[in-house]
Design a protein around this motif. Structure first.
Motif, PDB file in Angstrom:
ATOM      1  N   UNK A  47      29.021  31.515 -59.976  1.00 47.71           N
ATOM      2  CA  UNK A  47      27.643  31.291 -59.553  1.00 47.71           C
ATOM      3  C   UNK A  47      27.229  29.875 -59.939  1.00 47.71           C
ATOM      4  N   UNK A  48      26.241  29.333 -59.236  1.00 50.54           N
ATOM      5  CA  UNK A  48      25.688  28.037 -59.642  1.00 50.54           C
ATOM      6  C   UNK A  48      24.563  28.290 -60.646  1.00 50.54           C
ATOM      7  N   UNK A  49      23.921  27.232 -61.099  1.00 47.98           N
ATOM      8  CA  UNK A  49      22.903  27.367 -62.143  1.00 47.98           C
ATOM      9  C   UNK A  49      21.664  28.113 -61.670  1.00 47.98           C
ATOM     10  N   UNK A  50      21.496  28.283 -60.347  1.00 40.02           N
ATOM     11  CA  UNK A  50      20.335  29.025 -59.834  1.00 40.02           C
ATOM     12  C   UNK A  50      20.651  30.500 -59.614  1.00 40.02           C
ATOM     13  N   UNK A  51      21.901  30.907 -59.833  1.00 38.80           N
ATOM     14  CA  UNK A  51      22.280  32.305 -59.676  1.00 38.80           C
ATOM     15  C   UNK A  51      22.848  32.649 -58.317  1.00 38.80           C
ATOM     16  N   UNK A  52      23.056  31.642 -57.463  1.00 37.63           N
ATOM     17  CA  UNK A  52      23.662  31.877 -56.155  1.00 37.63           C
ATOM     18  C   UNK A  52      25.175  31.744 -56.249  1.00 37.63           C
ATOM     19  N   UNK A  53      25.872  32.553 -55.459  1.00 39.51           N
ATOM     20  CA  UNK A  53      27.336  32.471 -55.424  1.00 39.51           C
ATOM     21  C   UNK A  53      27.728  31.066 -54.980  1.00 39.51           C
ATOM     22  N   UNK A  54      28.733  30.498 -55.638  1.00 38.74           N
ATOM     23  CA  UNK A  54      29.125  29.110 -55.365  1.00 38.74           C
ATOM     24  C   UNK A  54      30.640  28.984 -55.364  1.00 38.74           C
ATOM     25  N   UNK A  55      31.122  28.053 -54.567  1.00 39.42           N
ATOM     26  CA  UNK A  55      32.557  27.782 -54.500  1.00 39.42           C
ATOM     27  C   UNK A  55      33.014  27.066 -55.771  1.00 39.42           C
ATOM     28  N   UNK A  56      34.273  27.276 -56.112  1.00 46.09           N
ATOM     29  CA  UNK A  56      34.884  26.579 -57.243  1.00 46.09           C
ATOM     30  C   UNK A  56      35.194  25.160 -56.787  1.00 46.09           C
ATOM     31  N   UNK A  57      34.790  24.180 -57.563  1.00 44.62           N
ATOM     32  CA  UNK A  57      35.051  22.784 -57.209  1.00 44.62           C
ATOM     33  C   UNK A  57      36.544  22.489 -57.348  1.00 44.62           C
ATOM     34  N   UNK A  58      37.032  21.444 -56.657  1.00 46.48           N
ATOM     35  CA  UNK A  58      38.460  21.086 -56.797  1.00 46.48           C
ATOM     36  C   UNK A  58      38.849  20.778 -58.243  1.00 46.48           C
ATOM     37  N   UNK A  59      37.946  20.163 -59.007  1.00 46.94           N
ATOM     38  CA  UNK A  59      38.232  19.851 -60.411  1.00 46.94           C
ATOM     39  C   UNK A  59      38.387  21.137 -61.222  1.00 46.94           C
ATOM     40  N   UNK A  60      37.471  22.091 -60.987  1.00 50.52           N
ATOM     41  CA  UNK A  60      37.559  23.388 -61.659  1.00 50.52           C
ATOM     42  C   UNK A  60      38.835  24.109 -61.273  1.00 50.52           C
ATOM     43  N   UNK A  61      39.136  24.093 -59.988  1.00 53.52           N
ATOM     44  CA  UNK A  61      40.333  24.767 -59.482  1.00 53.52           C
ATOM     45  C   UNK A  61      41.576  24.226 -60.190  1.00 53.52           C
ATOM     46  N   UNK A  62      41.633  22.925 -60.361  1.00 49.38           N
ATOM     47  CA  UNK A  62      42.785  22.308 -61.031  1.00 49.38           C
ATOM     48  C   UNK A  62      42.895  22.784 -62.478  1.00 49.38           C
ATOM     49  N   UNK A  63      41.755  22.891 -63.168  1.00 54.31           N
ATOM     50  CA  UNK A  63      41.787  23.337 -64.568  1.00 54.31           C
ATOM     51  C   UNK A  63      42.213  24.790 -64.678  1.00 54.31           C
ATOM     52  N   UNK A  64      41.662  25.662 -63.835  1.00 49.81           N
ATOM     53  CA  UNK A  64      42.027  27.079 -63.900  1.00 49.81           C
ATOM     54  C   UNK A  64      43.441  27.319 -63.390  1.00 49.81           C
ATOM     55  N   UNK A  65      43.905  26.498 -62.451  1.00 47.64           N
ATOM     56  CA  UNK A  65      45.256  26.671 -61.900  1.00 47.64           C
ATOM     57  C   UNK A  65      46.336  26.421 -62.938  1.00 47.64           C
ATOM     58  N   UNK A  66      46.014  25.681 -63.994  1.00 47.12           N
ATOM     59  CA  UNK A  66      46.982  25.466 -65.072  1.00 47.12           C
ATOM     60  C   UNK A  66      47.399  26.777 -65.712  1.00 47.12           C
ATOM     61  N   UNK A  67      46.546  27.792 -65.607  1.00 41.97           N
ATOM     62  CA  UNK A  67      46.786  29.072 -66.265  1.00 41.97           C
ATOM     63  C   UNK A  67      47.326  30.128 -65.308  1.00 41.97           C
ATOM     64  N   UNK A  68      47.715  29.720 -64.092  1.00 44.14           N
ATOM     65  CA  UNK A  68      48.231  30.684 -63.118  1.00 44.14           C
ATOM     66  C   UNK A  68      49.529  31.313 -63.596  1.00 44.14           C
ATOM     67  N   UNK A  69      49.654  32.612 -63.386  1.00 47.19           N
ATOM     68  CA  UNK A  69      50.892  33.302 -63.740  1.00 47.19           C
ATOM     69  C   UNK A  69      51.992  32.861 -62.787  1.00 47.19           C
ATOM     70  N   UNK A  70      53.209  32.900 -63.245  1.00 45.98           N
ATOM     71  CA  UNK A  70      54.322  32.481 -62.398  1.00 45.98           C
ATOM     72  C   UNK A  70      54.479  33.392 -61.199  1.00 45.98           C
TER      73      UNK A  70
END
Length: 145
Positions: free
Chosen positions: A108-131
């Motif tokens: 969600x964004x800071x207003x409580x609306x559903x929001x897409x994951x930014x490319x920067x966020x995606x890169x950080x979370x993708x580091x933890x992807x299972x094989x």
């Protein structure tokens, strides 16, 4: 593939009447681990996310005695979607793996609306992807007429 790992001391109040850590407490441990990951990414990389839990599934493999000093929680991302994450957290101790908790969270964004994951966020979370989440080719068997 990286894992975000943390440790948690077990409190007597986490136990059920049989002297084992209650299943709900282990789910809370997994939820707390996801929050700790989000806080770490915010502090280190400026990734500011707001998440809501959409679904939780847990499997419990063996009782966790509350007399165990601490547990290790190991979190990996099973899937990084456009606006959601599927997280997999293992709860282990010196006795073995006690639970595996799979949760799907929505961004969600800071207003409580559903929001897409930014490319920067995606890169950080993708580091933890299972094989197991790596793209693989699928071969379909040909039908025999």
């Amino acid at each position: 593939m990286e894992s975000f790992t943390t440790r948690r001391h077990i409190r007597m109040s986490d136990a059920d009447i049989y002297g084992n850590v209650h299943n709900l407490s282990m789910i809370r441990y997994a939820e707390d681990t996801a929050v700790e990951l989000a806080q770490m990414l915010q502090q280190k990389h400026g990734v500011e996310s707001y998440w809501g839990v959409a679904e939780i599934q847990a499997s419990f493999t063996m009782p966790l005695p509350w007399t165990t000093a601490e547990v290790e929680l190991s979190l990996q991302a099973e899937k990084v979607g456009r606006a959601s994450l599927t997280l997999l957290t293992a709860v282990t101790s010196e006795h073995g793996t006690h639970a595996t908790v799979r949760s799907r969270v929505i961004r969600f964004d800071s207003t409580g609306n559903r929001a897409a994951i930014s490319p920067e966020e995606c890169a950080q979370y993708s580091r933890y992807l299972t094989s197991g989440n790596q793209p693989t080719g699928r071969v379909l068997a040909q039908s025999r007429a």
